[in-house]
Design an enzyme around this catalytic site. Structure first.
Site, PDB file in Angstrom:
ATOM      1  N   SER A 229      10.477 -20.483  22.730  1.00  0.00           N
ATOM      2  CA  SER A 229      10.332 -19.032  22.848  1.00  0.00           C
ATOM      3  C   SER A 229      10.447 -18.389  21.478  1.00  0.00           C
ATOM      4  CB  SER A 229      11.415 -18.498  23.765  1.00  0.00           C
ATOM      5  OG  SER A 229      11.616 -17.145  23.495  1.00  0.00           O
ATOM      6  N   LYS A 230       9.559 -17.424  21.259  1.00  0.00           N
ATOM      7  CA  LYS A 230       9.583 -16.755  19.969  1.00  0.00           C
ATOM      8  C   LYS A 230      10.890 -16.001  19.782  1.00  0.00           C
ATOM      9  CE  LYS A 230       4.643 -16.392  19.722  1.00  0.00           C
ATOM     10  NZ  LYS A 230       3.476 -15.669  19.311  1.00  0.00           N
TER      11      LYS A 230
END
Ligand code: GLU
Length: 300
Positions: A229-230
């Site tokens: 996940s960013k």
């Protein structure tokens, strides 16, 4: 602008600091461009203000610079290019390839979000605009890593949103307009976009634009196989201490860690260009943990 034999690009969305997965895409696209003696351009894809973080674009550019990855042309921002997307959309509307659509998400729920015909003919003020995808629109292209990729865009995707009902440009339209307008010959990016490529090719055809060559790099995944996940705070890369992440990105691209040798960023990069072997890039997603603990990441 002058045409290039090889012009690659890296096109981050400014949704946060540059993370490791983006560094792999940036480094991989840069290496492919440099080994071809080509150009490498950075484009900031800031068309989705609700998802953007103020200052993130500048921070990403600074981080890239810390890694020695600097655009050969001034970085372009999509937020300054609305007129170009408007012109492309108007062409598609004028020749009947695009149409306004008032369907809501719930109108399309039964069709799993795939739009084939409009189900709501009430004119709401917020209309989206979609590309009409004819039945049987099957697109095949050859990816430099994954080989032949085929998608039935009509069945799997449906009519493609070009302008969102909230008034923002869709990524698919902007990327196609910009890649063509910037003379991008080679698109090297993360495999999460592999299934966007057929609809981008359809759109290129509808606009009579050239299709670049494509290569989709392996994603870096967490232990459950999900894309990192960013927003995972632990993962932003540090442009002030680039070598550890640069070496890790080199390994993520399937390259032998011993070939980089010692030295600072500049020396490491020029060595990397000489030693880079694209045939070693893995096709399968790569576990971030495996990169760290030294186990093999090749899928061959
Ligand atoms: N802006 C997209 C992203 O950050 C990448 C688009 C592309 O490379 O085509 O995921």
């Amino acid at each position: 602008m002058a045409a290039a034999d090889y012009r690659g690009r890296f096109a981050p969305s400014p949704t946060g600091p540059l993370h490791f997965g983006s560094l792999v895409a940036a480094f991989g696209s840069w290496l492919m461009a440099r080994r071809a003696d080509g150009e490498w351009w950075v484009r900031i894809e800031d068309l989705d203000p609700p998802r953007e973080v103020p200052g993130a674009a500048d921070a990403q550019l600074r981080t890239l610079a810390g890694f020695g990855l600097v655009s050969d042309a001034p970085a372009v921002r999509q937020s300054e290019r609305h007129a170009r997307y408007r012109a492309a959309l108007d062409r598609l509307l004028a020749n009947g390839r695009a149409f306004p659509c008032h369907c809501s998400r719930s109108d399309l729920a039964a069709a799993k979000g795939i739009h084939r015909t409009c189900r709501d003919h009430r004119s709401r003020t917020e209309a989206a605009v979609r590309l009409r995808v004819e039945d049987g629109s099957v697109v095949t292209f050859v990816d430099a890593l994954h080989g032949r990729v085929t998608q039935d865009v009509a069945a799997d995707v449906g009519d493609v949103v070009l302008l969102r009902a909230d008034g923002f440009w869709a990524y698919q339209l902007a990327v196609v307009v910009d890649d063509a307008e910037q003379g991008i010959t080679h698109v090297v990016r993360g495999a999460d976009l592999l299934d966007s490529t057929p609809r981008q090719i359809l759109l290129q055809r509808a606009l009579a634009l050239p299709t670049p060559a494509y290569m989709h790099l392996p994603l870096i995944v967490d232990p459950h196989g999900a894309k990192l996940s960013k927003s995972m705070a632990a993962l932003p890369v540090d442009g002030d201490d680039p070598l550890p992440a640069l070496r890790l990105a080199w390994r993520a691209l399937g390259q032998d860690r011993d070939r980089l040798g010692p030295g600072g960023v500049e020396r490491t990069l020029s060595r990397a260009v000489r030693e880079f072997d694209p045939s070693l890039i893995p096709r399968k997603p790569i576990g971030f943990a495996a990169l760290h603990n030294g186990s093999t990441i090749r899928d061959a």
